[in-house]
Design an enzyme around this catalytic site. Sequence first.
Site, short mmCIF file in Angstrom:
data_model
loop_
_atom_site.label_atom_id
_atom_site.label_comp_id
_atom_site.label_asym_id
_atom_site.label_seq_id
_atom_site.Cartn_x
_atom_site.Cartn_y
_atom_site.Cartn_z
N ARG A 1 0.81 -1.22 0.00
CA ARG A 1 0.00 0.00 0.00
C ARG A 1 0.85 1.27 0.00
O ARG A 1 0.53 2.21 -0.74
CB ARG A 1 -0.97 0.00 1.19
CG ARG A 1 -1.75 1.30 1.34
CD ARG A 1 -2.94 1.13 2.26
NE ARG A 1 -2.60 0.53 3.53
CZ ARG A 1 -2.07 1.18 4.58
NH1 ARG A 1 -1.84 2.48 4.50
NH2 ARG A 1 -1.81 0.55 5.70
N TYR B 1 -8.12 23.15 -14.34
CA TYR B 1 -8.79 21.89 -14.62
C TYR B 1 -10.13 21.85 -13.91
O TYR B 1 -10.21 22.01 -12.70
CB TYR B 1 -7.90 20.73 -14.19
CG TYR B 1 -8.52 19.37 -14.37
CD1 TYR B 1 -9.08 18.97 -15.57
CD2 TYR B 1 -8.54 18.46 -13.31
CE1 TYR B 1 -9.66 17.72 -15.72
CE2 TYR B 1 -9.11 17.21 -13.45
CZ TYR B 1 -9.67 16.85 -14.66
OH TYR B 1 -10.24 15.61 -14.80
N ASP C 1 0.42 23.23 -11.03
CA ASP C 1 -0.05 22.17 -11.92
C ASP C 1 0.59 22.43 -13.27
O ASP C 1 0.22 23.36 -13.99
CB ASP C 1 -1.58 22.21 -12.02
CG ASP C 1 -2.14 21.14 -12.96
OD1 ASP C 1 -1.36 20.55 -13.73
OD2 ASP C 1 -3.36 20.90 -12.93
N LYS D 1 -1.59 12.21 -18.87
CA LYS D 1 -1.50 12.99 -20.10
C LYS D 1 -0.16 12.73 -20.80
O LYS D 1 0.18 11.60 -21.09
CB LYS D 1 -1.72 14.47 -19.79
CG LYS D 1 -2.88 14.75 -18.84
CD LYS D 1 -4.21 14.13 -19.24
CE LYS D 1 -5.33 14.55 -18.29
NZ LYS D 1 -6.60 13.87 -18.51
#
Length: 384
Positions: A54, A107, A180, A205
């Site tokens: 994890r 976004y 970003d 992307k």
Amino acid sequence: MPSSPLQWSKRSLTAQAMGHVDPVTKGVVMPIHVSTTYIRDEDNAYSSGFIYGRPDNATTREAEGVLAMLEDADAGALLFSSGMAAATAVFQALNPGDHVVASKVMYWALRHWLMSEATRWGLSVDFVETDDLDALRRAILPGRTKLVWVETPSNPLWTITDIAGAAEIAHAAGARLAVDSTTASPFHTRPLSLGADIVMHAATKVLNGHSDVVAGVLAGAKADEFWGQVVTIRKGQGAILGPFEAYLLMRGLRTLHLRAGAQARSAMDLAERLSAHPKIARVLYPGLPQHPGHDVAARQMENGFGYMLSVQVSDGEAAAIRTAARVRLWKRATSLGGVESLIEHRASIEGPGTPCPPDLLRLSTGIEDVEDLFGDLDAALRSA
């Protein structure tokens, strides 16, 4: 690779995935490590450095190492299961009552999350035009603003924020700057070198580039207490990227420089030609001299201006929608940064409250022949 790899360029290091070789088989491609649990030593320690799947994975570490190198990230990089998981982890590391200033054009899914979920957790968020540094400075609340979140170039209008200027303003107020940089990628911009504290990418992307992985990444300038909190959040929430996805991302990263360079050249070509098209009212692309953010983009971007552009269709919204319906080579699909070119009427997707003009089409330039891309779009525009 030599023992001191810094003598090689980022392009060479990325192409060879930092030069790592599988120690068992001597393979030039590292294996996919899928185990979720690991053998303890006789004294119950973990000398291998791995405990459980994890919080950590060897394949994921490989991709994180390349991303940290590309971003000059002293704190390293953390891969998440999506770009949204990466972005929201930064905001979750803040405390109730903290104030955030964020780009007004950004976004859409993250903007919606900030307007709903983030405020429910006690964060106060103001959206401003961060390309206007005076507006950003006025939005800062002394003693309360803890984070400035900037998206540049911003989706889907491709406005440009001066990263170094934003960093100076944020730091003067005791806040951190997170950027970003999804559409720029480290091929065009390295925000940490310009003063940012954290850089985020939707690695889905252009970093992956093949439309077959959902992933996100954060890279940090320094391993301070805040970065440690982000690490704890990813560990506790189990938001790490899986080994298969990390392997595919690593495969995509190895060709980043070739893909991103080709896509940026085609985007520039299309932007220039579409600027003279009789059916186009306006082209939004920071590589064009008439773009309001061109001078700043020229300072903080290299190797071109990215693969994303938007156009506003002269005959309005209905003609824009018809144009998207009539293309044959361009694909009508959400997302961006893949090897295939995509077109989208963004206002229809974002719905009420969108800052996106109704006559706008968002274009993600792939690696197809640019003559084919222009011809297909030209035919669709003229028939719409």
